[in-house]
Design an enzyme around this catalytic site. Structure first.
Site, short mmCIF file in Angstrom:
data_model
loop_
_atom_site.label_atom_id
_atom_site.label_comp_id
_atom_site.label_asym_id
_atom_site.label_seq_id
_atom_site.Cartn_x
_atom_site.Cartn_y
_atom_site.Cartn_z
N CYS A 166 39.43 -7.11 6.11
CA CYS A 166 38.48 -5.95 5.24
C CYS A 166 37.54 -6.75 4.08
O CYS A 166 37.99 -7.62 3.16
CB CYS A 166 39.25 -5.09 4.49
SG CYS A 166 38.05 -4.05 3.34
N GLU A 340 46.20 9.13 -23.00
CA GLU A 340 46.25 8.98 -21.48
C GLU A 340 47.20 9.84 -20.99
O GLU A 340 48.17 10.17 -21.80
CB GLU A 340 46.55 7.63 -21.38
CG GLU A 340 47.02 7.37 -19.93
CD GLU A 340 46.10 7.72 -18.71
OE1 GLU A 340 45.06 7.20 -18.68
OE2 GLU A 340 46.79 8.03 -17.67
N CYS A 415 32.27 7.09 -13.95
CA CYS A 415 32.14 6.65 -12.43
C CYS A 415 31.49 7.57 -11.61
O CYS A 415 31.44 7.54 -10.36
CB CYS A 415 33.70 6.38 -12.08
SG CYS A 415 34.74 7.73 -12.02
N1 SAH Z 1 39.96 3.24 -19.43
C1 SAH Z 1 40.77 3.03 -18.40
C2 SAH Z 1 41.21 4.12 -17.30
C3 SAH Z 1 40.03 4.80 -17.03
S1 SAH Z 1 40.42 5.75 -15.45
C4 SAH Z 1 40.43 1.58 -17.90
O1 SAH Z 1 39.20 1.21 -17.73
O2 SAH Z 1 41.36 0.87 -17.13
C5 SAH Z 1 40.70 7.33 -15.87
C6 SAH Z 1 42.07 7.43 -16.74
O3 SAH Z 1 42.21 8.90 -17.24
C7 SAH Z 1 43.35 7.47 -15.52
O4 SAH Z 1 44.20 6.43 -16.37
C8 SAH Z 1 43.89 8.82 -15.66
O5 SAH Z 1 45.23 8.90 -15.57
C9 SAH Z 1 43.63 9.36 -17.04
N2 SAH Z 1 43.23 10.94 -17.15
C10 SAH Z 1 42.92 11.68 -16.20
N3 SAH Z 1 42.79 12.86 -16.76
C11 SAH Z 1 42.91 12.74 -17.97
C12 SAH Z 1 43.22 13.83 -19.09
N4 SAH Z 1 42.84 15.26 -18.80
N5 SAH Z 1 43.37 13.42 -20.22
C13 SAH Z 1 43.90 12.04 -20.46
N6 SAH Z 1 43.75 11.08 -19.44
C14 SAH Z 1 43.41 11.47 -18.37
#
Ligand code: SAH
Length: 458
Positions: A166, A340, A415
């Site tokens: 890939c 989180e 994203c």
């Molecule tokens: N900031 C981190 C993760 C971003 S991804 C980084 O850059 O690595 C988004 C994250 O939001 C994921 O870890 C997911 O588990 C979390 N998430 C999803 N819905 C959520 C919610 N309602 N409240 C808190 N966290 C949440």
């Protein structure tokens, strides 16, 4: 009254000029009668011959039969299975044109979905070498005509498209997947069959620590039973350089979610380690970790710039995953609070804070939209809030709590330009302003784009 008949029928073949690209990367054109047609693999500006495959009320899907006049941005896709595989959507578009298109997609979202015409969308920060970048592969296993198959799903289906290599995966991931596949065949480990819900091996997830060389293999099985698992472990250990962790994940539900709840360590560590800048992170199988390490550093540096910390600030890192952004910023902050929803990721975040000697960061497990209002009520007043939600964006309750805390800066990492634009409009209604968006290309050759935007009190 009879329903109006759509102006095209499946099987119709005709010529068309492609005028745009949809957010999923399909070419879009209109018939003479103004009926929209979506054509995968066609590019804006091209004249094409198409054959209609599916007709809906207001639009149709069609296959590309022939390119009659090609776009100057059309290139030969590098990957031999590009057209069949659903992993990449834009390999046929030259990389600079991909970046330009992603910039315009963000601009369009701010205008059309956010009503924020004045926001300037900066050129996308792309990769110098936009290949072999992903540190994580999730590969479904299944049974083909000639036995076990493993690959990525074709677009919009669960048909597995096999590949030798890939072109967006880091090489250790590829090598590991091919090994596991070979061993699964050799040791007679039955692949899972979605239809009958029988068989064993559902998915193989591989994670590579780009900067540490560590490799984790997660074998997702339809139940606790994994035949020949001892021999499998021995062979994987012999054959995969850098291997530090073999985990079995048990997933017995009928579901499109890749991982089940339960992990059993078959050998090695339960986590993998990688670094971003000079911060070390442990990552569990369930935890989110950005998949493009080169661009993650660039993304987080944009966040750092936007956060403009002086060492005195309280920073909230919302949707913090394993604490990556908060810990990346912690040295320049007085205090970091993370929230989180995945408990395992919060555990990782705490371990990561400690492992990096960061004592002024704490993390809470729970939904951001529930924890933030509580923090606001408790009188927590951060100068800086960083939010990095999943594709569906933020809950209004969460954004209300944010503005109630009246931060000096709210840095939004997104994203999904559509939900970013929606949430930006909401923040503007609630007394915040934004002037610019900085997109970063975390996912070359796919239709995804990441953005950083900073909001200030208006
Ligand atoms: N900031 C981190 C993760 C971003 S991804 C980084 O850059 O690595 C988004 C994250 O939001 C994921 O870890 C997911 O588990 C979390 N998430 C999803 N819905 C959520 C919610 N309602 N409240 C808190 N966290 C949440």
């Amino acid at each position: 009254m009879a329903k109006p008949k759509p102006p095209v029928q499946p099987g119709d073949s005709f010529e068309l000029t492609v005028t745009g690209l949809s957010h999923t990367g399909d070419g879009v054109g209109k018939t003479e009668g103004g009926f929209a047609v979506f054509i995968p693999l066609a590019l804006p500006g091209e004249k094409v011959r198409v054959k209609v495959t599916k007709v809906k009320k207001t639009y149709a899907h069609a296959g590309l039969e022939e390119v009659l006049k090609a776009s100057p941005d059309r290139v030969e896709a590098h990957c031999p299975v590009f057209e069949a595989c659903g992993g990449c959507q834009l390999q046929h578009l030259a990389y600079p044109a991909q970046l330009d298109r992603k910039r315009r997609q963000v601009e369009d979202a701010f205008k059309r979905l956010g009503g924020l015409d004045h926001v300037r969308v900066l050129p996308v920060l792309g990769m110098e070498e936009p290949w072999y970048y992903r540190n994580k592969a999730q590969v479904p296993f299944g049974r083909g005509r000639e036995g076990t198959v493993a690959g990525f799903y074709a677009a919009g289906s669960h048909q597995i498209v096999e590949f030798d290599q890939c072109m967006i995966q880091q090489l250790p991931n590829d090598r590991t997947i091919q090994r596991v596949k070979k061993l699964a065949i050799e040791l007679d480990i039955p692949p899972y069959d979605e239809k009958s819900h029988r068989g064993v091996l559902r998915h193989v997830l591989v994670r590579t620590g780009t900067n540490t060389g560590e490799v984790m293999v997660v074998l997702v099985t339809n139940g606790a039973y994994l035949p020949s698992h001892k021999r499998l472990v021995t062979r994987l250990r012999e054959e995969i350089p850098g291997l530090t962790s073999i985990v079995q994940n048990i997933h017995t539900k009928r579901s499109n979610v890749v991982l089940g709840q339960e992990n059993r360590v078959l050998w090695g560590k339960p986590v993998i380690v990688d670094t971003i800048g000079d911060i070390r992170f442990v990552i569990s199988p369930h935890s989110f970790f950005q998949v493009n390490p080169v661009q993650t550093k660039i993304l987080y540096d944009q966040v750092k710039k936007a956060a403009a910390l002086t060492g005195k600030e309280t920073v909230i890192d919302a949707y913090c995953g394993i604490g990556t952004i908060g810990l990346y910023l912690a040295r320049d902050a007085a205090q970091v609070l993370g929230v989180e929803s995945i408990p395992q990721a919060v555990e990782d975040a705490r371990v990561n804070a400690e492992a990096n000697g960061i004592e002024h960061a704490s993390f809470e497990a729970g939904k951001a939209e529930e924890i933030m209002p509580r923090w606001a009520e408790k009188g927590i007043r951060p100068e800086v809030i960083v939010v990095d939600p999943p594709r569906k964006g933020c809950d209004p309750e969460f954004l209300i709590a944010c503005t109630n805390m009246s931060p000096d800066r709210l840095v939004y990492v997104s994203c999904n330009p559509a939900t970013l634009a929606r949430d930006a409009a909401f923040l503007v209604e609630r007394g915040y302003r934004t002037e610019e968006v900085q997109p970063v290309d975390m996912f070359p050759h796919t239709n995804h784009v990441e953005c950083v935007t900073v909001f200030h009190p208006a």
